[in-house]
Design a protein around this motif. Sequence first.
Motif, short mmCIF file in Angstrom:
data_model
loop_
_atom_site.label_atom_id
_atom_site.label_comp_id
_atom_site.label_asym_id
_atom_site.label_seq_id
_atom_site.Cartn_x
_atom_site.Cartn_y
_atom_site.Cartn_z
N UNK A 156 0.85 -1.19 0.00
CA UNK A 156 0.00 0.00 0.00
C UNK A 156 0.89 1.24 0.00
N UNK A 157 0.81 2.02 -1.08
CA UNK A 157 1.43 3.34 -1.10
C UNK A 157 0.46 4.30 -0.43
N UNK A 178 -13.14 11.60 -11.42
CA UNK A 178 -13.61 10.65 -10.42
C UNK A 178 -13.54 9.24 -10.99
N UNK A 179 -12.33 8.74 -11.10
CA UNK A 179 -12.11 7.39 -11.62
C UNK A 179 -10.66 6.99 -11.34
N UNK A 180 -10.40 5.73 -11.59
CA UNK A 180 -9.02 5.27 -11.56
C UNK A 180 -8.32 5.72 -12.83
N UNK A 181 -7.00 5.86 -12.75
CA UNK A 181 -6.24 6.08 -13.98
C UNK A 181 -6.18 4.77 -14.76
N UNK A 182 -5.52 4.79 -15.89
CA UNK A 182 -5.37 3.57 -16.69
C UNK A 182 -4.14 2.76 -16.29
N UNK A 183 -3.47 3.17 -15.21
CA UNK A 183 -2.17 2.58 -14.90
C UNK A 183 -2.22 1.59 -13.75
N UNK A 184 -1.75 0.39 -14.01
CA UNK A 184 -1.49 -0.56 -12.93
C UNK A 184 -0.02 -0.42 -12.57
N UNK A 185 0.26 0.09 -11.38
CA UNK A 185 1.64 0.41 -11.00
C UNK A 185 2.12 -0.36 -9.77
N UNK A 186 1.21 -1.02 -9.07
CA UNK A 186 1.56 -1.73 -7.84
C UNK A 186 1.47 -3.23 -8.07
N UNK A 187 2.53 -3.96 -7.68
CA UNK A 187 2.61 -5.37 -8.06
C UNK A 187 3.30 -6.21 -7.00
N UNK A 199 -5.39 8.07 0.13
CA UNK A 199 -4.18 8.04 -0.69
C UNK A 199 -4.56 8.25 -2.14
N UNK A 200 -3.53 8.35 -2.99
CA UNK A 200 -3.76 8.33 -4.43
C UNK A 200 -3.52 6.95 -5.01
N UNK A 201 -3.26 5.96 -4.15
CA UNK A 201 -3.16 4.56 -4.54
C UNK A 201 -4.18 3.75 -3.72
N UNK A 202 -4.57 2.61 -4.25
CA UNK A 202 -5.33 1.64 -3.47
C UNK A 202 -4.41 0.45 -3.19
N UNK A 203 -4.69 -0.29 -2.11
CA UNK A 203 -3.81 -1.42 -1.76
C UNK A 203 -4.02 -2.62 -2.67
N UNK A 204 -3.02 -3.49 -2.68
CA UNK A 204 -3.12 -4.78 -3.37
C UNK A 204 -2.88 -5.88 -2.35
N UNK A 209 -5.78 -1.23 -12.52
CA UNK A 209 -5.30 0.10 -12.13
C UNK A 209 -5.30 0.28 -10.62
N UNK A 210 -4.26 0.92 -10.11
CA UNK A 210 -4.12 1.09 -8.66
C UNK A 210 -3.98 2.55 -8.25
N UNK A 211 -4.03 3.48 -9.20
CA UNK A 211 -3.89 4.89 -8.85
C UNK A 211 -5.18 5.64 -9.16
N UNK A 212 -5.45 6.65 -8.33
CA UNK A 212 -6.68 7.44 -8.42
C UNK A 212 -6.37 8.73 -9.17
N UNK A 213 -7.18 9.04 -10.15
CA UNK A 213 -6.97 10.25 -10.94
C UNK A 213 -7.07 11.50 -10.06
N UNK A 214 -6.19 12.45 -10.33
CA UNK A 214 -6.24 13.72 -9.59
C UNK A 214 -7.22 14.71 -10.21
N UNK A 215 -7.74 14.40 -11.41
CA UNK A 215 -8.62 15.32 -12.13
C UNK A 215 -10.04 14.80 -12.29
#
Length: 267
Positions: A10-11, A210-219, A256-261, A202-208
């Motif tokens: 979790x970031x 109300x949705x997740x970004x398209x990026x899966x960054x946590x593994x 956070x701007x990330x969700x946990x995995x 996707x694990x990051x929350x858009x700053x602009x």
Amino acid sequence: MGYTFVIGSFNTQFLNYNTSKCPKIDCVASIIASEYFDLVALQEVCREEALSELCSKLPGKWEYDYSNPPAQKYGRAYVWNADRLKVIKPPFIRTDYHVNEKHVRLKREPYYARFTPDGLGGPAIEIRLINLHLEPTMKSISELEYLTVSEEILPKFSKYIEIDDDFYMPAYTISLGDYNLTVHKCNSISEQNEVHAVQYLPTTVSSKFDRYTDNDLDHFSYISSDFEGFGIEVERIDAVQKYCDGDFSKYRDCVSDHVPIKITLSF
């Protein structure tokens, strides 16, 4: 497969405070408890005091370790349920790995931890974890860092014999954290070896928006052959929906701007 072990990453985006307006530590504690984690690797922890407060809000007996970095906002930590796990040796930053001309040293070097459930109702095994936070802005650097992880660090730490241990237990090694790379990119980098990265949502929350970004960054990553015969389940926690009723703005402000995995291992 009589024992199940639940690991999270979790970031927490600069975990360091708890106010009535933004009860960040309360929110993180609620997620950890509700997801029944045995252990969580954290990234972007600012203060050791935040970890003490976090553990005090979790049910049962929880302990923590803090990497205590020079740049405080990029601290990493482990928190674990001490009724289920114990540390074999205190976690520490590993600087003692060889780097040849093909590899680069990680800017944030591997934060290494060794746990066992032996003596607490679990089997005599060792879980080795490598908490990572790879380069966030220059993808060429984070790709080289992951090459080092997959070709050098994970294979070495997986087979490393700790000669000063009292006795040997079978060891299972996982790297985890914020890779700042997609799982597709990770697996294309490691396609010549057995290291397998998992978690593609996707694990990051858009700053602009109300949705997740398209990026899966946590593994999570591990050597596939080391876990043959074990049950492995991987999940991205949709924490925005589960803990903030789908309110992305509230989640960004209070968590956070990330969700946990999560990875669940059945031995």
